[in-house]
Design a protein around this motif. Structure first.
Motif, PDB file in Angstrom:
ATOM      1  N   THR A   1     -28.347  23.888   5.332  1.00 28.74           N
ATOM      2  CA  THR A   1     -27.190  24.414   6.052  1.00 28.74           C
ATOM      3  C   THR A   1     -26.041  24.634   5.077  1.00 28.74           C
ATOM      4  O   THR A   1     -25.701  23.732   4.301  1.00 28.74           O
ATOM      5  CB  THR A   1     -26.733  23.422   7.144  1.00 28.74           C
ATOM      6  OG1 THR A   1     -27.831  23.136   8.011  1.00 28.74           O
ATOM      7  CG2 THR A   1     -25.582  23.993   7.958  1.00 28.74           C
TER       8      THR A   1
ATOM      9  N   ARG B   1     -23.117  34.388   2.729  1.00 29.00           N
ATOM     10  CA  ARG B   1     -23.393  33.892   4.082  1.00 29.00           C
ATOM     11  C   ARG B   1     -22.307  32.906   4.468  1.00 29.00           C
ATOM     12  O   ARG B   1     -21.842  32.137   3.634  1.00 29.00           O
ATOM     13  CB  ARG B   1     -24.769  33.211   4.144  1.00 29.00           C
ATOM     14  CG  ARG B   1     -25.941  34.088   3.740  1.00 29.00           C
ATOM     15  CD  ARG B   1     -26.368  35.101   4.799  1.00 29.00           C
ATOM     16  NE  ARG B   1     -26.815  34.394   5.971  1.00 29.00           N
ATOM     17  CZ  ARG B   1     -26.404  34.653   7.210  1.00 29.00           C
ATOM     18  NH1 ARG B   1     -25.565  35.615   7.458  1.00 29.00           N
ATOM     19  NH2 ARG B   1     -26.841  33.953   8.222  1.00 29.00           N
TER      20      ARG B   1
ATOM     21  N   ILE C   1     -34.293  29.974  14.214  1.00 29.65           N
ATOM     22  CA  ILE C   1     -34.481  29.045  13.096  1.00 29.65           C
ATOM     23  C   ILE C   1     -34.805  27.648  13.601  1.00 29.65           C
ATOM     24  O   ILE C   1     -35.770  27.017  13.158  1.00 29.65           O
ATOM     25  CB  ILE C   1     -33.233  29.046  12.190  1.00 29.65           C
ATOM     26  CG1 ILE C   1     -33.113  30.413  11.497  1.00 29.65           C
ATOM     27  CG2 ILE C   1     -33.286  27.919  11.169  1.00 29.65           C
ATOM     28  CD1 ILE C   1     -31.767  30.666  10.863  1.00 29.65           C
ATOM     29  N   LEU C   2     -34.022  27.154  14.540  1.00 25.55           N
ATOM     30  CA  LEU C   2     -34.263  25.807  15.058  1.00 25.55           C
ATOM     31  C   LEU C   2     -35.525  25.752  15.908  1.00 25.55           C
ATOM     32  O   LEU C   2     -36.239  24.744  15.900  1.00 25.55           O
ATOM     33  CB  LEU C   2     -33.047  25.318  15.835  1.00 25.55           C
ATOM     34  CG  LEU C   2     -31.780  25.161  14.994  1.00 25.55           C
ATOM     35  CD1 LEU C   2     -30.602  24.752  15.863  1.00 25.55           C
ATOM     36  CD2 LEU C   2     -31.985  24.195  13.841  1.00 25.55           C
TER      37      LEU C   2
ATOM     38  N   GLY D   1     -34.778  32.248   7.921  1.00 29.62           N
ATOM     39  CA  GLY D   1     -33.335  32.169   7.827  1.00 29.62           C
ATOM     40  C   GLY D   1     -32.854  32.502   6.426  1.00 29.62           C
ATOM     41  O   GLY D   1     -33.632  32.934   5.569  1.00 29.62           O
TER      42      GLY D   1
ATOM     43  N   SER E   1     -31.649  34.411  14.271  1.00 32.05           N
ATOM     44  CA  SER E   1     -30.572  33.679  14.942  1.00 32.05           C
ATOM     45  C   SER E   1     -30.776  32.179  14.757  1.00 32.05           C
ATOM     46  O   SER E   1     -31.856  31.715  14.388  1.00 32.05           O
ATOM     47  CB  SER E   1     -30.568  34.016  16.430  1.00 32.05           C
ATOM     48  OG  SER E   1     -31.680  33.422  17.078  1.00 32.05           O
ATOM     49  N   ASP E   2     -29.712  31.423  15.054  1.00 28.64           N
ATOM     50  CA  ASP E   2     -29.807  29.961  14.992  1.00 28.64           C
ATOM     51  C   ASP E   2     -30.917  29.457  15.897  1.00 28.64           C
ATOM     52  O   ASP E   2     -31.651  28.532  15.548  1.00 28.64           O
ATOM     53  CB  ASP E   2     -28.485  29.317  15.401  1.00 28.64           C
ATOM     54  CG  ASP E   2     -27.364  29.595  14.413  1.00 28.64           C
ATOM     55  OD1 ASP E   2     -27.666  29.970  13.261  1.00 28.64           O
ATOM     56  OD2 ASP E   2     -26.200  29.442  14.799  1.00 28.64           O
ATOM     57  N   THR E   3     -31.060  30.087  17.065  1.00 24.87           N
ATOM     58  CA  THR E   3     -32.099  29.688  18.021  1.00 24.87           C
ATOM     59  C   THR E   3     -33.483  29.903  17.425  1.00 24.87           C
ATOM     60  O   THR E   3     -34.360  29.048  17.554  1.00 24.87           O
ATOM     61  CB  THR E   3     -31.947  30.472  19.342  1.00 24.87           C
ATOM     62  OG1 THR E   3     -30.631  30.244  19.856  1.00 24.87           O
ATOM     63  CG2 THR E   3     -32.986  30.050  20.356  1.00 24.87           C
TER      64      THR E   3
ATOM     65  N   GLY F   1     -22.341  27.342   8.123  1.00 23.13           N
ATOM     66  CA  GLY F   1     -23.195  27.218   9.301  1.00 23.13           C
ATOM     67  C   GLY F   1     -24.508  27.978   9.190  1.00 23.13           C
ATOM     68  O   GLY F   1     -25.419  27.749   9.983  1.00 23.13           O
ATOM     69  N   SER F   2     -24.623  28.866   8.216  1.00 25.73           N
ATOM     70  CA  SER F   2     -25.888  29.600   8.026  1.00 25.73           C
ATOM     71  C   SER F   2     -26.988  28.613   7.665  1.00 25.73           C
ATOM     72  O   SER F   2     -26.743  27.636   6.955  1.00 25.73           O
ATOM     73  CB  SER F   2     -25.738  30.636   6.914  1.00 25.73           C
ATOM     74  OG  SER F   2     -24.782  31.595   7.258  1.00 25.73           O
ATOM     75  N   GLN F   3     -28.206  28.883   8.154  1.00 23.05           N
ATOM     76  CA  GLN F   3     -29.301  27.930   7.951  1.00 23.05           C
ATOM     77  C   GLN F   3     -30.584  28.595   7.478  1.00 23.05           C
ATOM     78  O   GLN F   3     -30.820  29.776   7.719  1.00 23.05           O
ATOM     79  CB  GLN F   3     -29.577  27.164   9.240  1.00 23.05           C
ATOM     80  CG  GLN F   3     -28.420  26.285   9.644  1.00 23.05           C
ATOM     81  CD  GLN F   3     -28.706  25.478  10.876  1.00 23.05           C
ATOM     82  OE1 GLN F   3     -29.172  26.010  11.876  1.00 23.05           O
ATOM     83  NE2 GLN F   3     -28.411  24.187  10.812  1.00 23.05           N
TER      84      GLN F   3
END
Length: 107
Positions: free
Chosen positions: A26, A36, A8-9, A52, A4-6, A39-41
């Motif tokens: 990104t 993908r 990854i960040l 990611g 998830s974005d969470t 917004g995919s990272q």
């Protein structure tokens, strides 16, 4: 299952706290059949560890190589990948689409 974005960040933040150089890729634009969405990272550290996905595996190797350079020189990059006659045997998207990726160092 993709991270998830969470995740990854959060990993990027953990690597920075550990003193590692970090770059973030990104997806900023897609055209045609792209693996993908925008917004995919993908986050990469200076040791080439990553988390990611920006392409489902098609071009991650090239993005990671460029990320190491971005970590080193601090200059962001705009990368574009797709299928074309001159690039058919290099990294490309077998799905026939095209993606643009913004790659930046996180300080």
């Amino acid at each position: 299952m993709l991270s998830s974005d969470t995740d990854i960040l959060g990993q990027a933040e953990a690597w920075r706290r550990a003193g590692k150089g970090v770059a973030l890729a990104t997806v900023i634009e897609t055209w045609g059949s792209a693996p993908r969405p925008v917004g995919s990272q993908l986050v990469v550290d200076a040791d080439a560890h990553f988390l990611g996905s920006v392409s489902g595996g098609c071009v991650e190797g090239d993005v990671i190589t460029e990320a190491i350079d971005v970590i080193g020189d601090g200059r962001p990059r705009l990368l574009e990948f797709g299928v074309a006659d001159e690039t058919a045997w290099r990294a490309g998207l077998s799905c026939g689409g095209r993606i643009r990726i913004y790659l930046e160092r996180l300080d």
